[in-house]
Design an enzyme around this catalytic site. Sequence first.
Site, short mmCIF file in Angstrom:
data_model
loop_
_atom_site.label_atom_id
_atom_site.label_comp_id
_atom_site.label_asym_id
_atom_site.label_seq_id
_atom_site.Cartn_x
_atom_site.Cartn_y
_atom_site.Cartn_z
N THR A 259 0.64 -1.03 -0.06
CA THR A 259 0.05 -0.09 0.00
C THR A 259 0.91 1.32 -0.08
O THR A 259 2.08 1.23 0.29
CB THR A 259 -1.06 -0.04 1.21
OG1 THR A 259 -1.83 0.95 1.12
CG2 THR A 259 -0.32 0.39 2.53
N GLN A 281 -1.01 4.04 6.94
CA GLN A 281 -0.61 3.22 5.90
C GLN A 281 0.78 2.44 6.27
O GLN A 281 0.69 1.48 5.87
CB GLN A 281 -0.71 4.02 4.63
CG GLN A 281 -1.83 4.76 4.36
CD GLN A 281 -2.98 3.72 4.23
OE1 GLN A 281 -3.20 2.60 3.32
NE2 GLN A 281 -3.98 3.77 5.18
N HIS A 284 0.14 -1.18 7.64
CA HIS A 284 -0.26 -2.17 7.04
C HIS A 284 1.05 -3.16 6.86
O HIS A 284 0.67 -4.61 6.74
CB HIS A 284 -0.59 -1.87 5.58
CG HIS A 284 -2.28 -1.46 5.49
ND1 HIS A 284 -3.16 -2.16 5.52
CD2 HIS A 284 -2.55 -0.34 5.24
CE1 HIS A 284 -4.20 -1.77 5.25
NE2 HIS A 284 -3.90 -0.26 5.15
N GLU A 350 -1.30 5.21 -4.95
CA GLU A 350 -2.50 4.65 -4.60
C GLU A 350 -3.49 5.40 -3.80
O GLU A 350 -4.84 5.48 -4.30
CB GLU A 350 -2.15 3.33 -3.76
CG GLU A 350 -3.58 2.51 -3.16
CD GLU A 350 -3.26 1.59 -2.29
OE1 GLU A 350 -3.88 0.36 -2.23
OE2 GLU A 350 -2.19 1.64 -1.70
N HIS A 351 -3.09 6.10 -2.81
CA HIS A 351 -3.85 7.02 -1.94
C HIS A 351 -3.32 8.45 -2.05
O HIS A 351 -2.01 8.34 -1.67
CB HIS A 351 -4.00 6.59 -0.50
CG HIS A 351 -4.61 5.33 -0.30
ND1 HIS A 351 -3.75 4.08 -0.13
CD2 HIS A 351 -5.94 4.72 -0.33
CE1 HIS A 351 -4.25 3.18 -0.09
NE2 HIS A 351 -5.69 3.36 -0.22
N ASP A 384 -10.72 3.74 3.60
CA ASP A 384 -10.38 2.04 3.99
C ASP A 384 -11.68 1.49 4.28
O ASP A 384 -11.92 0.32 4.17
CB ASP A 384 -9.40 2.03 4.92
CG ASP A 384 -8.06 2.08 4.39
OD1 ASP A 384 -7.75 2.24 3.16
OD2 ASP A 384 -7.16 2.53 5.12
N HIS A 443 -13.94 -10.56 -48.22
CA HIS A 443 -14.63 -9.89 -47.12
C HIS A 443 -15.76 -9.11 -47.94
O HIS A 443 -17.02 -8.96 -47.52
CB HIS A 443 -13.90 -8.78 -46.25
CG HIS A 443 -13.07 -9.37 -45.34
ND1 HIS A 443 -12.03 -10.04 -45.30
CD2 HIS A 443 -13.07 -9.09 -43.82
CE1 HIS A 443 -11.66 -10.81 -44.11
NE2 HIS A 443 -12.23 -9.80 -43.35
#
Length: 453
Positions: A259, A281, A284, A350-351, A384, A443
């Site tokens: 993260t 964060q 984590h 990510e954030h 979250d 075609h």
Amino acid sequence: MTFSAAERTGQPFESLRTIDLRGRVHTPAQLKAVMPRAETTTDVASDAVSAIIDDVRSRGFAALAELAEKFDGVRQDHPLVPRQALAEALANLDPAVRAGLEESIRRARLFAQAQRPADVEVDIADGATVTHRWVPVNRVGLYVPGGLAVYPSSVVMNVVPAQAAGVASLALASPPQKEFGGLPHPTILAAAELLGIEEVYAVGGAQAIAAFAYGIPEGGAGPALEPVDVVTGPGNVFVATAKRLVKGVVGIDAEAGPTEIAVLADATAEPKFVAADLISQAEHDPNAASVLVTDSPDLAEAVRAELDIQVPATKHTERVATALSGAQSAVVLVDSLEQGIAVCNAYGAEHLEIHTAAAQDVARRITSAGAVFVGSYSPVSLGDYCSGSNHVLPTAGTAAFSSGLNVTTFMRAIQVIDYGRSALEEVSGHVVALSRAEDLPAHGDAVSIRFAE
């Protein structure tokens, strides 16, 4: 009693390193090159994960049982979690946790249901219609990690958008836990029951991804595990590598890495808020990234002072201190807010939190982030759990080209072409001309034959 970082971890807390970009102009490529990143990659696990995938494909439930005993210390006859265990887990759930999950589900559903894309039908000409029709995939496998923490919130984040998309068949896998009789953590089971997920497997790691991707025929101790169309959910390096290796056999959301949080802040920011969010964060994973981007050296020092206070006081001090002192974390000093925005767009966090004056205006200038949290009272922790947004987001700079988990992750668009005779005849000459230009005359013949005398 408050202990120092040295007393808590045996090592002095090393504060965030500094990357000083002041006084220079950088191209986007140069900014990407100097961004702090975790040093680990999925490549280190490829051989081991390939072997696990091959084993699960060839030996099915027997392989899963051996891997559960090897990696999780549990013995299994079949990994399917009994319905009674799901019901009991919900019945025994802490009422406060249940209330939190219910509110998280309610808010996530509001946002997810609003994301459902509308079909588009266009009349190209008289008698000629082309439709862009959205349909859900048939079956989805949802992975919820174990490891250093318990993630019932990930059950919510994966299940709710899949349900909003209209997916008919959902299966969930989470690692077996020795202390819970070989079942996934009971809070995970309770969340699954709360969401109406009846098909839950006590399988973790790369083996869970392999089982979802290829399916497993019926075994002596239980039913078959049918293959899925899409696999979603975060996990460790082995899970991320497995998702990379089965991509193409099934769809995946992303190869989630550790993260990340980036905070873009100016002198108006509150240092204790910024420090707390960086810690949240880092909690984590030792490889989690916490990055502060600021044009205020005074704020940077104030945040460091707050980290010296808050890191020793938090529960997971050692894990947090390791993450904050790693190569993936830093204070990035810039000359101006303008340069700070460029840094954040190059980083693609990510954030991303915005702690600046006119934060809403700054947020609108962000073009690369998994999710943007605007102002002092929109911390990542809100996202979250209870903001209504989804916390399964792109990491490692992949926000430059990918999105967070959403309803369309579980859908695909089908184009429907409906032309009548006169509408086809109107463009038949163009089709013939273009097919001959590409040296594909058959075609054109497929159109011309419909109008031959």
